[in-house]
Motif scaffolding. Structure first.
Motif: not given
Length: 612
Positions: A294-317
């Protein structure tokens, strides 16, 4: 509507009234940079760096619903004295020189008084004033009882809290992150602990004893911003700061996934933090790059899928690619980046949404234009009224951006999303549905938080034809939305939002929306006003253990009474038409207005990772 706390406590015990910050000359702001102890006159500022010894035990009072019981002085929890710490290091010659240059800029080129929205005398007044750290301190329940689904868990709220008095322009978003954590014990009481997120920036400035790094939102404006940029470069060259180690504040939100609890601010990497499930002590573990992936940064609003257990995110700059999408597997391993080069201008992408098959991004009218600071005597981040907002729909498991589709949605500026899902009509047409607040006054989003107004809308995108339609859900000024966490990315019926007051993020109450009433034009089915001069923050929904009903649970929030200067924590029944308060905790010190919070269950606290 009844206020959450009463003034009777102070009418009987006037010596317990806390000192309150006023809109007074700048020098007086320093008087409110600490948690003031109840007294009749100002006292010297205590140390902000307490030791980590065990919290003082405070006897729990007998619980009652009688408001008159709050008048007892023994009822109020007592904050521990703060021991002193060694003084900051003496100023070096390069630091003293840079501080002097900044003083000239702040006094003669860009004095804060010329821009009220970044004048510390305005920004840090009343309950926006910073507070000192608070070690774990017991708090009594003064109304009702804590629901079983909260017991053993903790509610944590993040927000800005500058550790040093600003020497120049200061935007609310520029404060150091502070976590206010309330742990609920099995004996029915609670323990409050307030700690700074010990970011690289925080530790650097604590050691220096003064602000060193620039305020991104308040300081960079016109010619003065360029001058401050030159001073910042001088600080880097003389070793006063190292931006490679992080420049963020971690002041926006929190997320828990794969056993890790993280404080987030999108300008930097996540900071792992830990809450002791027994004492309630909050500590910072450190900046996390997920094994260098992970570089630079990450959104303050990642999304966690309670069914799959995955977490989704992004960064912008500000440099290409302006948007990068990524995800974490259920074990917390960060997977490959998906750069999105079809975003051709850097935009302020604060939030996004997911469905079972897609990720949805809002390319809004808040943009980054650094040259505006050079040639336009403006801030490098502002609104572009000529830009047409659009939504980007990318397959959730894409490995590149080749399948992303962009849909123009004129006038739709989504700073926060509520939820998104997919539907299919009887004739087989597929739709993507997105619900979120639309910031109508986007030109004021960063310039004047008193003028920000958002209406909730439902956007439907026909994925077969590309036709986009919109419907309002309420005309009220609503933001800071939350839903049942088990419905993220899947069709849901209910949402809970804050009724916004001025300036944002002050909240006057909470409303409940029922999406099934969309054809009526008003989906509000329940609401609560916090009462005269009582303001809270973002509500957070905690589901009842074992329940399958979407709205079976509780809404929680910190609330501050500006008349009595008391802060409380309230628990509201999410199914009640009045969002009835079923429990209230009296806090030992003021909790300033802040941003986003999170409830971490007992099981999650006990499963926290031990980072190496």
């Amino acid at each position: 509507m009844e206020a959450l706390t009463t003034s009777s406590y102070h009418s009987i015990n006037p010596s317990n009234r806390k000192l309150r910050s006023k809109r007074s000359p700048l020098i007086s702001v320093s008087a409110v940079l600490t948690r003031e102890k109840p007294s009749a006159a100002p006292s010297p500022r205590p140390s902000k760096y307490p030791t980590q010894s065990a919290p003082e035990k405070v006897p729990a009072p007998e619980k009652t619903n009688d408001a008159s019981s709050r008048t007892s002085a023994a009822t109020r929890p007592k904050a521990r004295p703060r021991p002193t710490m060694p003084p900051a290091a003496p100023l070096s010659l390069p630091m003293a020189f840079c501080n002097a240059l900044e003083g000239v800029i702040n006094t003669f080129v860009d004095p804060p008084a010329l821009r009220p929205s970044v004048d510390p005398r305005n920004v840090l007044s009343d309950n926006f004033a910073p507070v000192d750290e608070l070690p774990p301190t017991r708090c009594p329940v003064i109304r009702g009882s804590i629901p079983p689904c909260l017991v053993g868990g903790t509610y944590i709220r993040n927000g800005p809290n500058p550790q040093h008095l600003p020497r120049g322009p200061h935007h609310l978003f520029d404060g150091d992150g502070m976590l206010h954590s309330l742990l609920f014990s099995a004996d029915g009481d609670a323990t409050l602990c307030s700690r700074y997120v010990q970011t690289y920036r925080y530790l650097t400035e604590r050691h220096a004893g003064t602000a060193v790094m620039p305020n991104v939102f308040g300081a960079f404006h016109g010619i003065a911003g360029m001058a401050r940029g030159a001073v910042t470069a001088a600080r880097v060259l003389t070793g006063q700061m190292n931006p490679i180690q992080g420049v963020g504040l971690a002041n926006t939100s929190l997320v828990f996934f794969a056993g890790g609890l993280y404080a987030l601010g999108e300008s930097d990497l996540p900071y792992a933090v830990h809450v002791d499930p027994v004492t309630g002590e909050v500590s910072t573990i450190g900046r996390q790059d997920f094994d260098g992936r992970l570089m630079m940064g990450m959104t303050a609003h990642p999304k966690k899928d309670s069914v799959t257990g995955e977490t989704f995110a992004f960064r912008y700059g500000p440099v290409p690619p302006f948007l990068t999408y990524f995800r974490f597997d259920p074990a917390g391993n960060k997977l490959a980046d998906v750069p999105v080069f079809s975003v051709q201008q850097p935009s302020f992408m604060h939030d996004f949404a997911i469905t079972e098959n897609y990720a949805v991004f809002g390319d809004i009218q808040v943009v980054m234009k650094p040259m505006d600071m050079v040639f336009g005597n403006r801030a490098p981040v502002g609104s572009d009224q000529g830009k047409v907002p659009r939504l980007g729909v990318l397959p959730r498991y894409a490995t590149n951006e080749s399948e992303i589709r962009w849909f123009d949605v004129p006038g739709f500026n989504m700073m926060h999303s509520i939820n998104a899902w997919e539907e299919e009509s009887a004739n087989g047409e597929k739709y993507l549905v997105l619900v979120g607040p639309n910031v109508l006054s986007i030109e004021h989003m960063l310039d004047d938080l008193n003028l920000v107004h958002s209406n909730v809308e439902m956007v439907r995108i026909n994925l077969n034809t590309g036709v986009v339609s919109r419907k309002p859900l309420s005309a009220a000024n609503l933001d800071f939305p939350v839903i049942h966490p088990g419905y993220v990315g899947r069709k849901n019926r209910y949402a809970y939002l804050a009724s916004m007051a001025n300036p944002m993020p002050k909240v006057s109450g909470v409303v409940k929306l029922d999406f099934s009433r969309i054809d009526t034009g008003n989906c509000v089915v329940a609401s609560r006003d916090f009462g005269p001069r009582c303001y809270g923050g973002e509500p957070f929904f905690v589901p009842n253990d074992g329940s399958e009903e979407e709205d079976d649970g509780y809404l929680v929030s910190y609330v501050h009474n500006e008349e009595t200067d008391e802060s409380t924590f309230v628990v509201m029944d999410a199914r009640s038409p009045t969002l009835e308060i079923v429990a209230e905790v009296l806090l030992p010190d003021r909790v300033p207005y802040g941003f986003h919070g999170l409830f971490v269950s007992k099981a999650e606290l006990l499963s926290q990772r031990r980072f190496s």
